[in-house]
Motif scaffolding. Structure first.
Motif, mmCIF file in Angstrom:
data_model
loop_
_atom_site.group_PDB
_atom_site.id
_atom_site.type_symbol
_atom_site.label_atom_id
_atom_site.label_comp_id
_atom_site.label_asym_id
_atom_site.label_seq_id
_atom_site.Cartn_x
_atom_site.Cartn_y
_atom_site.Cartn_z
ATOM 1 N N ASP A 80 0.733 -1.175 0.040
ATOM 2 C CA ASP A 80 -0.065 0.108 0.140
ATOM 3 C C ASP A 80 0.688 1.395 -0.132
ATOM 4 O O ASP A 80 0.275 2.270 -0.296
ATOM 5 N N THR A 81 1.977 1.119 0.093
ATOM 6 C CA THR A 81 2.992 2.210 0.180
ATOM 7 C C THR A 81 3.438 2.552 -1.313
ATOM 8 O O THR A 81 3.757 1.718 -2.090
ATOM 9 N N PRO A 82 3.460 3.870 -1.544
ATOM 10 C CA PRO A 82 3.861 4.349 -3.057
ATOM 11 C C PRO A 82 5.342 4.060 -3.107
ATOM 12 O O PRO A 82 6.108 3.723 -2.127
ATOM 13 N N PRO A 83 5.761 3.907 -4.447
ATOM 14 C CA PRO A 83 7.278 3.580 -4.742
ATOM 15 C C PRO A 83 8.313 4.750 -4.084
ATOM 16 O O PRO A 83 7.782 5.689 -4.024
ATOM 17 N N GLN A 84 9.206 4.059 -3.495
ATOM 18 C CA GLN A 84 9.984 4.878 -2.615
ATOM 19 C C GLN A 84 11.225 5.077 -3.243
ATOM 20 O O GLN A 84 12.134 4.099 -3.604
ATOM 21 N N PRO A 85 11.637 6.532 -3.426
ATOM 22 C CA PRO A 85 12.955 6.762 -4.206
ATOM 23 C C PRO A 85 14.333 6.372 -3.164
ATOM 24 O O PRO A 85 13.846 6.417 -1.989
ATOM 25 N N ARG A 86 15.313 6.080 -3.544
ATOM 26 C CA ARG A 86 16.407 5.868 -2.666
ATOM 27 C C ARG A 86 16.852 7.287 -2.270
ATOM 28 O O ARG A 86 16.880 8.370 -3.100
ATOM 29 N N VAL A 87 17.066 7.329 -1.078
ATOM 30 C CA VAL A 87 17.613 8.579 -0.326
ATOM 31 C C VAL A 87 19.107 8.229 0.203
ATOM 32 O O VAL A 87 19.255 7.751 1.344
ATOM 33 N N ALA A 88 20.106 8.362 -0.647
ATOM 34 C CA ALA A 88 21.315 8.021 -0.149
ATOM 35 C C ALA A 88 22.141 9.368 0.455
ATOM 36 O O ALA A 88 21.713 10.361 0.215
ATOM 37 N N GLY A 89 22.842 8.731 1.448
ATOM 38 C CA GLY A 89 23.512 9.868 2.086
ATOM 39 C C GLY A 89 24.769 10.534 1.320
ATOM 40 O O GLY A 89 24.836 11.721 1.228
ATOM 41 N N MET A 90 25.130 10.086 0.125
ATOM 42 C CA MET A 90 26.076 10.588 -0.656
ATOM 43 C C MET A 90 25.325 11.720 -1.561
ATOM 44 O O MET A 90 25.904 12.732 -2.025
ATOM 45 N N ASP A 91 23.932 11.472 -1.736
ATOM 46 C CA ASP A 91 23.314 12.624 -2.378
ATOM 47 C C ASP A 91 22.579 13.664 -1.536
ATOM 48 O O ASP A 91 22.355 14.826 -1.871
ATOM 49 N N LEU A 92 22.066 13.096 -0.326
ATOM 50 C CA LEU A 92 21.620 14.019 0.638
ATOM 51 C C LEU A 92 22.721 15.063 1.211
ATOM 52 O O LEU A 92 22.162 16.150 1.592
ATOM 53 N N LEU A 93 23.928 14.653 1.567
ATOM 54 C CA LEU A 93 24.743 15.593 2.057
ATOM 55 C C LEU A 93 24.862 16.578 1.409
ATOM 56 O O LEU A 93 24.733 17.915 1.810
ATOM 57 N N PRO A 94 25.331 16.844 -0.134
ATOM 58 C CA PRO A 94 25.277 18.111 -0.997
ATOM 59 C C PRO A 94 23.826 18.803 -0.886
ATOM 60 O O PRO A 94 24.191 20.063 -0.966
ATOM 61 N N ALA A 95 22.931 18.248 -0.900
ATOM 62 C CA ALA A 95 21.694 18.921 -0.853
ATOM 63 C C ALA A 95 21.251 19.469 0.358
ATOM 64 O O ALA A 95 20.757 20.578 0.565
ATOM 65 N N LEU A 96 21.751 18.871 1.575
ATOM 66 C CA LEU A 96 21.379 19.480 2.740
ATOM 67 C C LEU A 96 22.391 20.803 3.075
ATOM 68 O O LEU A 96 22.028 21.716 3.460
ATOM 69 N N LEU A 97 23.606 20.631 2.514
ATOM 70 C CA LEU A 97 24.663 21.643 2.564
ATOM 71 C C LEU A 97 24.202 22.819 1.725
ATOM 72 O O LEU A 97 24.148 24.098 2.172
ATOM 73 N N GLU A 98 23.361 22.567 0.690
ATOM 74 C CA GLU A 98 23.004 23.577 -0.296
ATOM 75 C C GLU A 98 21.637 24.254 0.504
ATOM 76 O O GLU A 98 21.543 25.517 0.584
ATOM 77 N N ALA A 99 20.800 23.394 1.210
ATOM 78 C CA ALA A 99 19.737 23.926 1.923
ATOM 79 C C ALA A 99 20.248 24.738 3.080
ATOM 80 O O ALA A 99 19.579 25.658 3.423
ATOM 81 N N ALA A 100 21.217 24.246 3.720
ATOM 82 C CA ALA A 100 21.522 25.020 4.778
ATOM 83 C C ALA A 100 22.181 26.238 4.775
ATOM 84 O O ALA A 100 21.796 27.245 5.215
#
Length: 260
Positions: A80-100
């Motif tokens: 019942d859960t929608p398809p879940q994208p991968r949330v990799a630390g290697m991708d989230l680190l630069p995304a979080l730095l940009e957002a921060a």
């Protein structure tokens, strides 16, 4: 907070990648002494094997589906859960730095080596000149004495970061974050191998190969002596556990859910 669903004996956070970024920024803004884990196959199997580590994962504010097989298993085991994208630390680190950088939040890099940290800071200052880097520290590769640990915690809190990125390797970094919950006044994120990749000292596998779930094979090729046993045992164990769970579904037998 992001909803969680069971994958074998672990609870994995779900949602679009943007929701992970916004949730983590909120935890940082609140100076919540929370921690974020990035669950790959190795971590899920470790949680299945070790009750203490399973409890550690359960108490994490966010458990991102870092590995492609883990992200796929979210829907396989929870139809019942929608398809879940991968949330990799290697991708989230630069995304979080940009957002921060955009939101004015500060960051601290803890772990790995001085060489890696220097390269990370150089890239961050080049690409994100408004990012507030509260501090960096490379701890020794040995257990700290209580006095050393207390001094490091005091230094981190004095720097007062919103987000503390931790790279000590799995499961050491997860155990470190859990042990320091309530002591470190920041949102802690165990991102491990994301440090040398962000620093440009270790190449990232091309996107097409990542979509084919080949990242484990690439890392094995880079470090065969250290990783061959982990991948042989954990990957095989993960496939076995998923197959057994799927067979229970097909047979109509009730499948036990991990404690919430």
């Amino acid at each position: 907070m992001l909803p969680k669903v069971p994958v074998l004996d672990s609870w994995i956070s779900t949602g679009p990648v943007a929701s992970f970024v916004s949730t983590i920024l909120e935890l940082g803004k609140a100076r919540s002494s929370a921690y974020v884990c990035f669950a790959n196959v190795h971590m899920v199997v470790e949680a299945q094997r070790d009750p203490e580590f399973r409890q550690l994962l359960r108490e994490a504010a966010v458990v991102a589906p870092d590995g492609s097989p883990v992200a796929a298993a979210v829907q396989w085991l929870n139809p019942d859960t929608p398809p879940q994208p991968r949330v990799a630390g290697m991708d989230l680190l630069p995304a979080l730095l940009e957002a921060a950088a955009e939101s004015g939040q500060s960051v601290y890099f803890y772990g790995t080596t001085t060489e890696v940290l220097t390269a990370m800071v150089a890239r961050a200052r080049r690409e994100l000149p408004t990012l507030r880097i509260a501090g960096v520290h490379s701890p020794p590769f040995r257990p700290l004495t209580p006095a050393e640990d207390a001094a490091e915690v005091a230094a981190i809190n004095a720097a007062d970061p919103d987000l503390l990125f931790v790279a000590l390797g799995c499961p050491r970094q997860e155990r470190w974050m859990a042990a320091h919950q309530g002591r470190v006044r920041a949102c802690m994120l165990g991102v491990g191998q994301a440090f040398p990749v962000y620093a440009g000292l270790e190449p990232r596998l091309p996107l097409w190969a990542r979509r084919l779930w080949l990242e484990w094979a690439y890392r094995l090729w880079l470090e065969p002596r250290r990783l061959w046993r982990r991948y042989l045992v954990t990957n095989t164990r993960f496939v076995y556990l998923l197959t057994r769970r799927a067979a229970s579904h097909v047979a109509g037998r009730p499948v036990p859910r991990p404690a919430a």
